[in-house]
Design a protein around this motif. Structure first.
Motif, PDB file in Angstrom:
ATOM      1  N   ILE A 178      -1.021   7.135   6.760  1.00 20.56           N
ATOM      2  CA  ILE A 178      -0.427   8.252   7.782  1.00 20.56           C
ATOM      3  C   ILE A 178       0.879   8.119   7.179  1.00 20.56           C
ATOM      4  N   LEU A 179       1.879   7.162   6.968  1.00 23.69           N
ATOM      5  CA  LEU A 179       3.090   6.976   6.491  1.00 23.69           C
ATOM      6  C   LEU A 179       3.469   7.440   5.319  1.00 23.69           C
ATOM      7  N   SER A 180       2.527   7.173   4.254  1.00 27.41           N
ATOM      8  CA  SER A 180       2.989   7.564   2.872  1.00 27.41           C
ATOM      9  C   SER A 180       2.173   8.905   2.261  1.00 27.41           C
ATOM     10  N   ASP A 181       1.140   9.448   3.071  1.00 25.49           N
ATOM     11  CA  ASP A 181       0.308  10.549   2.688  1.00 25.49           C
ATOM     12  C   ASP A 181       0.556  11.578   3.639  1.00 25.49           C
ATOM     13  N   VAL A 182       0.241  11.403   4.796  1.00 20.60           N
ATOM     14  CA  VAL A 182       0.292  12.575   5.972  1.00 20.60           C
ATOM     15  C   VAL A 182       1.979  13.012   6.385  1.00 20.60           C
ATOM     16  N   LEU A 183       2.673  11.804   6.619  1.00 19.91           N
ATOM     17  CA  LEU A 183       3.991  12.276   6.855  1.00 19.91           C
ATOM     18  C   LEU A 183       4.669  12.993   5.956  1.00 19.91           C
ATOM     19  N   PRO A 184       4.670  12.719   4.651  1.00 21.18           N
ATOM     20  CA  PRO A 184       5.732  13.560   3.589  1.00 21.18           C
ATOM     21  C   PRO A 184       5.055  14.960   3.601  1.00 21.18           C
ATOM     22  N   LEU A 185       3.858  15.064   3.869  1.00 20.99           N
ATOM     23  CA  LEU A 185       3.069  16.416   3.629  1.00 20.99           C
ATOM     24  C   LEU A 185       3.094  16.936   5.193  1.00 20.99           C
ATOM     25  N   ARG A 186       3.295  16.563   6.216  1.00 18.87           N
ATOM     26  CA  ARG A 186       3.193  17.346   7.551  1.00 18.87           C
ATOM     27  C   ARG A 186       4.511  17.292   8.298  1.00 18.87           C
ATOM     28  N   ILE A 187       5.614  16.684   7.938  1.00 22.26           N
ATOM     29  CA  ILE A 187       6.917  16.659   8.554  1.00 22.26           C
ATOM     30  C   ILE A 187       8.015  17.441   7.668  1.00 22.26           C
ATOM     31  N   ILE A 188       8.158  17.260   6.360  1.00 27.25           N
ATOM     32  CA  ILE A 188       8.949  17.941   5.669  1.00 27.25           C
ATOM     33  C   ILE A 188       8.690  19.271   5.471  1.00 27.25           C
ATOM     34  N   PRO A 189       7.574  20.051   5.260  1.00 26.44           N
ATOM     35  CA  PRO A 189       7.310  21.443   5.245  1.00 26.44           C
ATOM     36  C   PRO A 189       7.563  22.055   6.561  1.00 26.44           C
ATOM     37  N   PRO A 190       7.521  21.551   7.647  1.00 27.20           N
ATOM     38  CA  PRO A 190       7.969  22.429   9.075  1.00 27.20           C
ATOM     39  C   PRO A 190       9.472  22.712   8.965  1.00 27.20           C
ATOM     40  N   ILE A 191      10.193  21.405   8.702  1.00 25.92           N
ATOM     41  CA  ILE A 191      11.482  21.327   8.681  1.00 25.92           C
ATOM     42  C   ILE A 191      12.143  22.548   7.747  1.00 25.92           C
ATOM     43  N   LEU A 192      11.575  22.471   6.571  1.00 29.14           N
ATOM     44  CA  LEU A 192      11.929  23.376   5.309  1.00 29.14           C
ATOM     45  C   LEU A 192      11.758  24.844   5.973  1.00 29.14           C
TER      46      LEU A 192
ATOM     47  N   LEU B 160       0.986  -1.120  -0.021  1.00 30.87           N
ATOM     48  CA  LEU B 160       0.110  -0.115  -0.003  1.00 30.87           C
ATOM     49  C   LEU B 160       0.750   1.153   0.019  1.00 30.87           C
ATOM     50  N   ASN B 161       1.824   1.176   0.738  1.00 29.68           N
ATOM     51  CA  ASN B 161       2.936   2.370   0.908  1.00 29.68           C
ATOM     52  C   ASN B 161       3.566   2.533  -0.739  1.00 29.68           C
ATOM     53  N   SER B 162       4.046   1.308  -1.323  1.00 27.33           N
ATOM     54  CA  SER B 162       4.418   1.362  -2.643  1.00 27.33           C
ATOM     55  C   SER B 162       3.520   1.965  -3.413  1.00 27.33           C
ATOM     56  N   ARG B 163       2.185   1.772  -3.547  1.00 31.66           N
ATOM     57  CA  ARG B 163       1.240   2.292  -4.441  1.00 31.66           C
ATOM     58  C   ARG B 163       0.868   3.572  -4.209  1.00 31.66           C
ATOM     59  N   THR B 164       0.897   3.992  -3.065  1.00 34.39           N
ATOM     60  CA  THR B 164       0.648   5.526  -2.834  1.00 34.39           C
ATOM     61  C   THR B 164       1.841   6.373  -3.251  1.00 34.39           C
ATOM     62  N   PHE B 165       3.080   5.847  -2.999  1.00 34.20           N
ATOM     63  CA  PHE B 165       4.307   6.650  -3.396  1.00 34.20           C
ATOM     64  C   PHE B 165       4.438   6.623  -4.926  1.00 34.20           C
ATOM     65  N   LYS B 166       4.121   5.306  -5.617  1.00 32.56           N
ATOM     66  CA  LYS B 166       3.658   5.469  -7.125  1.00 32.56           C
ATOM     67  C   LYS B 166       2.960   6.327  -7.540  1.00 32.56           C
ATOM     68  N   ASN B 167       1.850   6.756  -6.811  1.00 31.29           N
ATOM     69  CA  ASN B 167       0.896   7.832  -7.427  1.00 31.29           C
ATOM     70  C   ASN B 167       1.431   9.158  -7.228  1.00 31.29           C
ATOM     71  N   ILE B 168       2.078   9.424  -6.163  1.00 34.38           N
ATOM     72  CA  ILE B 168       2.896  10.578  -5.817  1.00 34.38           C
ATOM     73  C   ILE B 168       3.839  10.951  -6.784  1.00 34.38           C
ATOM     74  N   TYR B 169       4.703   9.723  -7.321  1.00 34.66           N
ATOM     75  CA  TYR B 169       5.822   9.843  -7.972  1.00 34.66           C
ATOM     76  C   TYR B 169       5.198  10.381  -9.423  1.00 34.66           C
ATOM     77  N   ARG B 170       4.020   9.821  -9.828  1.00 34.67           N
ATOM     78  CA  ARG B 170       3.442  10.329 -11.226  1.00 34.67           C
ATOM     79  C   ARG B 170       2.554  11.344 -11.129  1.00 34.67           C
ATOM     80  N   ASN B 171       2.004  11.692 -10.028  1.00 32.25           N
ATOM     81  CA  ASN B 171       1.381  13.121  -9.906  1.00 32.25           C
ATOM     82  C   ASN B 171       1.791  13.747  -8.513  1.00 32.25           C
ATOM     83  N   PRO B 172       3.118  14.431  -8.667  1.00 32.19           N
ATOM     84  CA  PRO B 172       3.789  14.976  -7.735  1.00 32.19           C
ATOM     85  C   PRO B 172       3.188  16.443  -7.426  1.00 32.19           C
TER      86      PRO B 172
END
Length: 1097
Positions: A922-936, A828-840
């Motif tokens: 949570i791992l593939s959708d929430v975390l990339p969108l909610r952890i990296i931006p505050p650090i940046l 499921l994580n791989s599938r979600t990241f595949k979607n993100i990879y193709r539609n970033p």
């Protein structure tokens, strides 16, 4: 002015006499006794009463000579007064004593420490420590002075700070800051000589806020007189190290019965002090030698005449609790001059760490099966052509199997609750108060290798019957029996034997055809199978459904071009077929397709059923004739009733035997719908139409059956209208129609229904239904079902568990478990990241917006200053950051809304568990969108704005932002899960976020909220805890300065925070609350996903 002689000083006594006057209260009037002109001094002293709050009202009052008790102390009465010039409280009649004094009249010195406050301090009590027989005070550690008002150590001043985390300082140099206290020893030699060992002392305190001072003169720690000084000015010279306090007004009073005030018949200077001392008074000190002098013109004359000195000379010790930044001459820290090299190093290492983490995650995900390129697979040596060579123990042709499933169902009925207003508005004969009948006693059978078609007009119940046969959850009441190979099995086991293809294609638009089918295979096929075997199944299914050539094309959506509708339908079928289901259910597989695509889909299904002995059940509305005759079994529904159920090849025969005949060159499927479905007009309206056409007044009874039948037969080959053909049929069946009309009209009248609401289609349905139930076709159906039951019964004595009827094996196969929980999570994580990879767009858009906004904010708040305006800028910056991250989380609503139907479909088809999907979300959708931006944002804003780096403030800032971002995103995601309608979810999310912003502490001071209904709403605000913790992390160690009215005012950041209603010590508490919010929303979101987002048809 009275002149005092040297002898007067020698004969002054050490004891004081307190006047006790007796009086009575009568009718609320104060009445003195008869001898009121001569007050008696009949006692040395009545013990003064303690102040309120420390054990009551003191000793009991004793009656006077007349046997009457003296009045209680009330400073509002003229016979009582407040010592030390303390204020009289007109509401309580008590004195509001100055620091260090207590008792009803403020005459009792206090001990302990100034930090406890007057109400908590002990009064002076007799002890072993005495001086000349007089009790002394025992001060708390760190305090000194006659009444313990002078601090000695810095630690004791912490209690005066606005927050425990802020440290205080005991300032002893003698310059008044806010409110200073001094204890002085009198150093005039003549005075010391006259007193013969008795120690004269002075206590002196000043309040800079009120411009007042007070002065007490003590002899052997017994107060003799006190003075009050008003309209004072306080000056100091740091270069000369001197202070000068000048007060314009002065007033003094004696303590009766003490030395200098009439003790033992000694001279009493009370009148002199009261009448003569008027001011001005001066208090000058040398800050180095601590030598001071107190002067007042009249008192100076007295001292000069008696002792020969010009004033009272003193050696003083001072103490005042302040913050270190308030010390005169203190140099406040400069404004930010840029970040130190240590801070820059921290930022650089953080940036490198984030980049390394992202790179590692990308490489790890790239190794998952979902990211394997089909080109790489084709180049492997393990492939031959398009087929993968499997180990010998793994069957390469999985579609060929000995297992087969015969589906039988009997008397399937379905009722739903009757909605208000629906009574009398339908044509069903089976509606009653128990509910509305959707299906009524539907039966059928379909064997392996056959296609079972469910047909009927719109609203006939086709999809409802298909859902029931697939054992989907229904909201109404389902009755009847469904068996596989003559056995009744549980819904859980049944779902493992079947596949279900929805009418709509719920597919991930960014996955390719191959990846979509592979996703189904990896999740649902037995965990014991190798990846190569699962991949082989995928390729075989793609070839079988004629979609192998498009395997590398993405599915597509309304906004992204992809494969055609017919190809999508076959991909949906492939996702179910890859698991090799024994029974495959399809809802309108040709809906929305053109003739060519519809034919391709049906041809694929025919090959599947015939070549691989599969059982197929599908619904279809009005298929083309060539498609219709490819079906093996048919059930025709109309108005909740079963019109026909049996072989497709016998349906024409059934119609002819029932008096219906499909015209030549007319699609039989269309004819079946035409005669059972009528949506326009009613029987009487059609009758009037026919009567107008033939220009006759004959009614239905006058229509000649034989003649019409001849006309019908003779003119069969001629083109004629549908109305004419229908009325010819009614003429043939006039007696039957008449009876049906009478029965239905009588029933409808009992239900208060208009007798004109019966359509031609409903009458045809009644006729055909009765003909079928009473004919041989229904008997043959029952016989076939009974044969299956008998065949199953014979297995009871078969130890192999199988019964063979012809070549079919009637048994329920064992189904192995699919992917493990961890495998589900990875896929499921791989599938979600595949979607993100193709539609970033969403991910990169979020990152880019955060970077651009950070640069804008860094420029706007560049190098913020450490003053009050800088504090305001910090508050605005943090509030805007939290608001930005709060509203950006709304993307989670639309994200899950898009996936909701896919999740429901995949969950109902046993792809994965809800927990695996939730964690992957949570791992593939929430975390990339909610952890990296505050650090940046932190990496960019911190050095540009010049925020506080002390005490690891940078990492605390990142941690707080991440916790807030996660908690608010989980809250929004939970709302999106609970509310199916996107608009309702958005409205509620906006209201919650606005409420959280309102009670964040910026728009209203939460300490000022007294209304019980609103007081605790801040406890529900996620933004409040994040906002408070960010401010505390930034400001609590800062000293803020402001130049106002020509003065440099410095205030600790903690003090400003407390003014705004924030508590400096709450940093750890706020972080814990944010963690708690995360846990709560995490659990509630999962429970909502598990219990609410389920398939319910």
């Amino acid at each position: 002015m009275h002149l005092l002689t040297w002898e007067c000083f020698i004969i002054m006594t050490l004891n004081a006499v307190q006047v006790a006057c007796s009086f009575t209260m009568k009718r609320n009037q104060l009445i003195f006794p008869k001898n009121q002109q001569k007050l008696e001094f009949d006692t040395l002293a009545l013990p003064p009463r303690r102040g309120r709050g420390r054990g009551g009202d003191g000793p009991s009052r004793k009656p006077d000579d007349d046997g009457k008790c003296p009045p209680c102390f009330n400073c509002m009465l003229p016979i009582f007064e407040c010592k030390q010039f303390s204020e009289c409280n007109s509401y309580t009649g008590r004195c509001d004593c100055i620091e260090g004094f207590s008792g009803d009249d403020c005459s009792i010195p206090l001990c302990g420490s100034l930090s406890k406050g007057n109400n908590e301090r002990p009064i002076r009590q007799p002890s072993n420590e005495t001086r000349n027989g007089v009790e002394t005070c025992e001060c708390d550690a760190g305090w000194n002075g006659i009444n313990c008002n002078i601090c000695q150590e810095d630690e004791v001043c912490d209690a005066f700070m606005p927050d425990p985390s802020v440290k205080g300082t005991c300032y002893k140099d003698g310059i008044i800051i806010n409110k200073s206290f001094q204890g002085c020893d009198v150093t005039n030699e003549k005075i010391l000589e006259v007193l013969k060992g008795k120690l004269p002392q002075v206590t002196f305190s000043c309040d800079k806020k009120t411009n007042e001072c007070n002065f007490q003169f003590w002899i052997d720690q017994i107060e003799s007189f006190y003075c009050g000084l008003d309209n004072c000015s306080f000056e100091y010279d740091l270069q000369q190290n001197t202070t000068h306090y000048a007060c314009q007004d002065a007033k003094c009073k004696c303590i009766p019965g003490t030395m200098l005030c009439g003790a033992n018949g000694s001279i009493d200077i009370g009148e002199f002090l009261t009448e003569t001392i008027k001011g001005p008074g001066d208090f000058n000190c040398d800050l180095v030698t601590k030598q001071c002098k107190f002067s007042e013109p009249s008192m100076n004359d007295l001292i000069s005449d008696i002792f020969g000195d010009d004033c009272i000379r003193l050696k003083c010790e001072s103490g005042e609790c302040i913050h270190y930044s308030e010390i005169p001459g203190y140099n406040s820290p400069d404004d930010n001059k840029g970040m130190s090299w240590q801070g820059n190093l921290v930022l650089a290492l953080t940036s490198i760490s984030v980049l390394a983490l992202v790179t590692f995650v990308c490489f790890y995900i790239a190794g998952s099966p979902m990211f394997r390129s089909t080109d790489d697979l084709n180049s492997k040596d393990t492939k031959k052509g398009s087929r993968i060579l499997l180990p010998e123990d793994e069957d390469n042709d999985f579609l060929q199997t000995n297992n087969a499933a015969t589906l039988t169902f009997e008397n399937i009925s379905y009722r739903v609750p009757q909605l208000p207003g629906d009574h009398g508005n339908n044509n069903s004969n089976n509606d009653n108060d128990d509910g509305k009948s959707i299906l009524n006693n539907i039966s059928g059978i379909v064997k392996p290798g056959q296609i079972f078609a469910i047909m009927g007009g719109s609203g006939a119940g086709k999809t409802t019957l298909l859902d029931i046969l697939a054992m989907k959850r229904k909201t109404g009441i389902v009755t009847g029996t469904i068996k596989v190979n003559g056995q009744t099995i549980s819904r859980k086991d049944y779902s493992k034997l079947t596949g279900f293809v929805d009418q709509n294609d719920y597919l991930h638009p960014m996955l390719t055809v191959y990846e979509t089918v592979l996703n189904s295979a990896l999740l649902r096929l037995p965990r014991s199978m190798s990846f190569e075997a699962k991949e082989s199944r995928v390729y075989q299914v793609l070839e079988e459904l004629r979609i192998f050539d498009i395997k590398d094309r993405i599915i597509g959506s309304d906004f992204e071009r992809g494969i055609s509708g017919g190809e999508k339908r076959r991909v949906s079928i492939a996702c179910e077929l890859v698991t090799s289901p024994l029974i495959l259910f399809l809802d309108e597989p040709t809906s929305g397709l053109d003739a060519n695509n519809a034919s391709n889909v049906i041809n694929s299904l025919v090959r599947l059923s015939q070549h691989y002995n599969r059982t197929l059940v599908l619904t279809i509305h009005q298929p083309r004739s060539n498609i219709f005759y490819q079906f093996d079994k048919l059930v025709l529904l109309s108005n909740s009733e079963m019109v026909y159920s049996g072989d497709v090849s016998k349906v024409n025969e059934f119609l002819r035997n029932s008096g219906y005949e499909c015209p030549v060159n007319y699609n039989i499927a269309d004819y079946l719908i035409d005669i059972t479905y009528e949506s326009k007009g009613n029987l009487r309206a059609r009758e009037r139409e026919r009567q107008g056409r033939v220009s006759t007044e004959l009614d239905l009874e006058n229509v000649g059956g034989a003649s019409v039948e001849e006309d019908h037969i003779e003119d069969r080959g001629l083109p004629r209208s549908l109305t004419q053909t229908e009325w010819e049929h009614y003429a043939i069946h006039r007696d039957e129609i008449r009876n049906l009309l009478q029965d239905t009209i009588s029933r409808d009248r009992g239900d208060n229904t208009d007798d004109n609401e019966h359509t031609i289609g409903s009458l045809n349905t009644l006729i055909l239904h009765n003909k079928f139930i009473e004919g041989v076709y229904f008997a043959d159906l029952k016989s076939d079902i009974d044969d299956i039951m008998r065949a199953q019964g014979s297995t009871m004595n078969d130890t192999t568990g199988e019964t063979r009827t012809g070549t079919s094996t009637l048994s329920v196969p064992n189904i192995e478990k699919g992917a493990t929980f961890f495998q589900q999570l990875v896929i499921l994580n791989s599938r979600t990241f595949k979607n993100i990879y193709r539609n970033p767009k969403l991910l990169l858009g979020n990152y880019m917006l955060t970077i651009l906004l950070s640069l804008f904010l860094g420029t706007l708040y560049y190098q913020v200053t450490n003053d009050i305006s800088g504090f305001q800028n910090r508050m605005g910056l943090f509030f805007f950051i939290l608001t930005y991250f709060g509203f950006v989380t709304f993307t989670g609503l639309s994200s899950f809304h898009i996936e909701r139907l896919i999740f429901i479909k995949e969950r109902s088809n046993n792809y994965y568990s809800p927990l695996a999907y939730y964690i992957s979300k949570i791992l593939s959708d929430v975390l990339p969108l909610r952890i990296i931006p505050p650090i940046l944002m932190a990496i960019i804003i911190y050095p540009m704005v010049g925020l506080n780096m002390r005490d690891h403030g940078f990492f605390k800032f990142i941690g707080i932002l991440i916790l807030f971002n996660l908690s608010i995103s989980l809250e929004i995601l939970t709302i999106g899960i609970i509310f199916e309608d996107l608009n309702n979810g958005i409205i509620l999310s906006v209201l919650i976020l606005l409420g959280s912003l309102l009670f964040s502490g910026l728009f209203i001071n939460t300490k000022d909220i007294t209304n019980v209904a609103f007081k605790y709403l801040k406890n529900l605000s996620v933004i409040y805890y994040a906002y408070e913790s960010l401010l505390i992390n930034e400001v609590k160690t800062l000293m803020l300065k402001e130049k106002k009215y020509g003065l440099n005012i410095e205030v600790p950041g903690a003090t400003i925070l407390s003014t705004f209603g924030f508590m400096v010590q709450n940093l750890v508490f706020d972080v814990k609350i944010l963690v708690m919010f995360n846990m709560i929303f995490l659990v509630v979101g999962y429970l909502a996903l598990k219990w609410i987002v389920i398939e319910q048809k």
